[in-house]
Scaffold this motif. Structure first.
Motif, short mmCIF file in Angstrom:
data_model
loop_
_atom_site.label_atom_id
_atom_site.label_comp_id
_atom_site.label_asym_id
_atom_site.label_seq_id
_atom_site.Cartn_x
_atom_site.Cartn_y
_atom_site.Cartn_z
N TRP A 32 0.83 -1.20 0.00
CA TRP A 32 0.00 0.00 0.00
C TRP A 32 0.87 1.26 0.00
O TRP A 32 2.02 1.23 0.41
N THR A 33 0.27 2.29 -0.49
CA THR A 33 0.94 3.59 -0.60
C THR A 33 0.05 4.65 0.02
O THR A 33 -1.16 4.65 -0.20
N SER A 52 5.70 4.58 -0.14
CA SER A 52 5.35 3.16 -0.29
C SER A 52 5.64 2.49 1.04
O SER A 52 6.78 2.46 1.49
N ALA A 53 4.62 1.93 1.65
CA ALA A 53 4.78 1.42 3.01
C ALA A 53 5.72 0.23 3.09
O ALA A 53 6.40 0.04 4.09
N ASN A 54 5.80 -0.58 2.06
CA ASN A 54 6.58 -1.81 2.12
C ASN A 54 8.08 -1.58 1.99
O ASN A 54 8.86 -2.31 2.59
N GLY A 56 9.49 1.88 1.73
CA GLY A 56 9.88 3.21 2.19
C GLY A 56 10.24 4.20 1.11
O GLY A 56 10.70 5.31 1.42
N THR A 58 9.88 7.16 -1.44
CA THR A 58 9.07 8.37 -1.31
C THR A 58 9.10 9.19 -2.59
O THR A 58 9.99 9.03 -3.43
N ARG A 72 7.00 6.75 7.84
CA ARG A 72 5.98 5.82 8.32
C ARG A 72 6.51 5.04 9.51
O ARG A 72 7.68 4.65 9.55
N ALA A 75 1.34 1.67 11.49
CA ALA A 75 0.16 2.11 10.74
C ALA A 75 -0.05 3.61 10.83
O ALA A 75 -1.18 4.08 10.70
N VAL A 77 1.47 7.35 9.33
CA VAL A 77 2.32 8.06 8.37
C VAL A 77 2.40 9.51 8.82
O VAL A 77 1.39 10.10 9.21
N ILE A 96 -4.99 6.67 0.94
CA ILE A 96 -4.30 5.40 0.77
C ILE A 96 -4.80 4.69 -0.48
O ILE A 96 -5.96 4.83 -0.88
N ARG A 100 2.41 -0.46 -4.79
CA ARG A 100 3.66 0.20 -4.44
C ARG A 100 3.98 1.41 -5.32
O ARG A 100 4.98 2.08 -5.11
#
Length: 122
Positions: A32-33, A52-54, A56, A58, A72, A75, A77, A96, A100
């Motif tokens: 997820w982004t 991108s959460a997985n 990092g 940016t 982040r 959960a 940001v 959200i 990615r």
């Protein structure tokens, strides 16, 4: 149900800093982004940053590059905003989307928070 809640907005003077938070819950995507957007009165919504959460990665808009930093932790940001100027005055939103891909187009984000007001004036 996916929920996003922004916090941390306020009224500050030019040159000050603020840190916005976006608390996210209820999603089940593996990737997820999260994007940060802002909308000033009479203007279109502007994408300013995403992460991108997985992994990092940016992305930043030119208008805020070098002054704002997205990060982040679990959960949540964050958007660290430094050297604020009057033109940064707006309602700030987080949103959200699955995947990615880093993108600042607000139309591809699926869920949104209600926003937090940032006002910069002397």
């Amino acid at each position: 149900q996916v929920q996003l809640v922004e916090s941390g907005g306020g009224s500050v003077q030019p040159g000050d800093s603020l840190r916005l938070s976006c608390a996210i819950s209820g999603f089940t995507w593996a990737h997820w982004t999260v994007g940060w957007f802002r909308q000033a009165p009479g203007k279109e919504r502007e994408g300013i940053s995403c992460i991108s959460a997985n992994d990092g990665r940016t992305l930043y808009a030119d208008s805020i590059k070098g002054r704002f930093t997205v990060s982040r932790e679990n959960a949540k940001v964050y958007l660290q905003m430094d050297s604020l100027a009057s033109e940064d005055t707006a309602v700030y939103y987080c949103a959200i989307r699955p995947g990615r891909t880093l993108v600042l187009n607000h139309r591809v984000y699926e869920y949104w928070g209600r926003g937090t007001q940032v006002a910069v004036s002397s």
